[in-house]
Design a protein around this motif. Structure first.
Motif, PDB file in Angstrom:
ATOM      1  N   HIS A   1       3.461  -5.296   4.803  1.00  0.00           N
ATOM      2  CA  HIS A   1       3.578  -6.732   4.544  1.00  0.00           C
ATOM      3  C   HIS A   1       4.067  -7.447   5.805  1.00  0.00           C
ATOM      4  O   HIS A   1       4.389  -6.812   6.799  1.00  0.00           O
ATOM      5  CB  HIS A   1       4.552  -6.988   3.385  1.00  0.00           C
ATOM      6  CG  HIS A   1       5.966  -6.595   3.703  1.00  0.00           C
ATOM      7  ND1 HIS A   1       6.408  -5.297   3.662  1.00  0.00           N
ATOM      8  CD2 HIS A   1       7.034  -7.338   4.089  1.00  0.00           C
ATOM      9  CE1 HIS A   1       7.693  -5.249   3.995  1.00  0.00           C
ATOM     10  NE2 HIS A   1       8.097  -6.478   4.271  1.00  0.00           N
ATOM     11  N   TYR A   2       4.125  -8.767   5.720  1.00  0.00           N
ATOM     12  CA  TYR A   2       4.750  -9.581   6.766  1.00  0.00           C
ATOM     13  C   TYR A   2       5.413 -10.773   6.098  1.00  0.00           C
ATOM     14  O   TYR A   2       5.302 -10.969   4.883  1.00  0.00           O
ATOM     15  CB  TYR A   2       3.735 -10.025   7.831  1.00  0.00           C
ATOM     16  CG  TYR A   2       2.654 -10.954   7.340  1.00  0.00           C
ATOM     17  CD1 TYR A   2       2.820 -12.338   7.375  1.00  0.00           C
ATOM     18  CD2 TYR A   2       1.452 -10.463   6.837  1.00  0.00           C
ATOM     19  CE1 TYR A   2       1.831 -13.195   6.922  1.00  0.00           C
ATOM     20  CE2 TYR A   2       0.461 -11.305   6.397  1.00  0.00           C
ATOM     21  CZ  TYR A   2       0.658 -12.674   6.437  1.00  0.00           C
ATOM     22  OH  TYR A   2      -0.319 -13.521   5.987  1.00  0.00           O
TER      23      TYR A   2
ATOM     24  N   GLY B   1       5.418 -13.849  11.009  1.00  0.00           N
ATOM     25  CA  GLY B   1       4.035 -13.972  11.426  1.00  0.00           C
ATOM     26  C   GLY B   1       3.143 -12.839  10.977  1.00  0.00           C
ATOM     27  O   GLY B   1       3.591 -11.698  10.793  1.00  0.00           O
ATOM     28  N   SER B   2       1.870 -13.155  10.806  1.00  0.00           N
ATOM     29  CA  SER B   2       0.892 -12.173  10.346  1.00  0.00           C
ATOM     30  C   SER B   2       0.636 -11.085  11.393  1.00  0.00           C
ATOM     31  O   SER B   2       0.060 -10.042  11.067  1.00  0.00           O
ATOM     32  CB  SER B   2      -0.424 -12.861   9.964  1.00  0.00           C
ATOM     33  OG  SER B   2      -0.959 -13.538  11.089  1.00  0.00           O
TER      34      SER B   2
ATOM     35  N   ILE C   1       6.382  -1.935   7.525  1.00  0.00           N
ATOM     36  CA  ILE C   1       6.715  -1.241   6.283  1.00  0.00           C
ATOM     37  C   ILE C   1       8.102  -0.644   6.438  1.00  0.00           C
ATOM     38  O   ILE C   1       8.491  -0.211   7.525  1.00  0.00           O
ATOM     39  CB  ILE C   1       5.665  -0.145   5.978  1.00  0.00           C
ATOM     40  CG1 ILE C   1       5.826   0.409   4.557  1.00  0.00           C
ATOM     41  CG2 ILE C   1       5.695   0.962   7.009  1.00  0.00           C
ATOM     42  CD1 ILE C   1       4.664   1.308   4.120  1.00  0.00           C
ATOM     43  N   GLY C   2       8.858  -0.654   5.353  1.00  0.00           N
ATOM     44  CA  GLY C   2      10.157   0.005   5.306  1.00  0.00           C
ATOM     45  C   GLY C   2      10.095   1.136   4.298  1.00  0.00           C
ATOM     46  O   GLY C   2       9.535   0.968   3.211  1.00  0.00           O
TER      47      GLY C   2
ATOM     48  N   VAL D   1       4.157 -11.391   2.335  1.00  0.00           N
ATOM     49  CA  VAL D   1       2.710 -11.426   2.134  1.00  0.00           C
ATOM     50  C   VAL D   1       2.202  -9.999   2.287  1.00  0.00           C
ATOM     51  O   VAL D   1       2.413  -9.370   3.342  1.00  0.00           O
ATOM     52  CB  VAL D   1       2.021 -12.358   3.153  1.00  0.00           C
ATOM     53  CG1 VAL D   1       0.516 -12.361   2.931  1.00  0.00           C
ATOM     54  CG2 VAL D   1       2.592 -13.774   3.066  1.00  0.00           C
ATOM     55  N   ASP D   2       1.570  -9.464   1.236  1.00  0.00           N
ATOM     56  CA  ASP D   2       1.021  -8.114   1.296  1.00  0.00           C
ATOM     57  C   ASP D   2      -0.034  -8.018   2.387  1.00  0.00           C
ATOM     58  O   ASP D   2      -0.762  -8.980   2.646  1.00  0.00           O
ATOM     59  CB  ASP D   2       0.386  -7.727  -0.032  1.00  0.00           C
ATOM     60  CG  ASP D   2       1.401  -7.471  -1.131  1.00  0.00           C
ATOM     61  OD1 ASP D   2       2.586  -7.266  -0.813  1.00  0.00           O
ATOM     62  OD2 ASP D   2       1.005  -7.478  -2.309  1.00  0.00           O
TER      63      ASP D   2
END
Length: 141
Positions: free
Chosen positions: A61-62, A100-101, A106-107, A131-132
């Motif tokens: 995501h972001y 930002g995109s 990922i965590g 945002v996925d």
């Protein structure tokens, strides 16, 4: 007839409000609790406690704004879109996630105890928490 129209509106709204996940990587083993939320000017400030179960993941995501977090318990493994680790964060350490995109990440909890984070989201007013995004080509989720 009113029930049918209402049902149709609810169905249409759910298609608009629920993002598709065909190419996204959903989170697993993640729960969150809202601690505080405030809007100042055109910014939302949202403080949440996030728990990631052992073996859990945030999914790729972001964010549309910057996140500031502190690890309260456990060890967070964090990866960017290059598939390389960009940090392993232990209890007491701070993590900052830029916006930002182009900042897909990922965590993961690769340990055997839950991770507990306190995270401050600084977002444009009305923006989603995250945002996925699809897996950028890494051999893990």
């Amino acid at each position: 007839m009113n029930k049918l129209i209402r049902l149709g509106l609810i169905a249409a709204a759910s298609l608009v409000l629920i993002p598709g996940t065909a190419n996204a990587t959903p989170s697993t083993g993640v729960t969150a609790k809202l601690i505080s939320q405030r809007t100042i000017g055109d910014q939302d400030y949202i403080l949440r406690e996030i728990t990631i179960a052992p073996g859990g993941s945030t999914g790729w995501h972001y964010h549309d704004g910057t996140l500031y977090g502190v690890v309260r318990k456990g060890t967070l493994s964090h990866f960017g879109s290059t598939c390389e680790s960009d940090g392993v964060y232990q209890a007491g350490q701070i993590i900052v996630e830029p916006s930002g995109s182009d900042e897909v990440h990922i965590g993961q909890n690769r340990g055997d105890k839950p991770i507990v984070l306190e995270v401050l989201y600084v977002l444009p007013h009305g923006a989603p928490l995250s945002v996925d995004a699809p897996n950028p080509g890494c051999d893990f989720e």
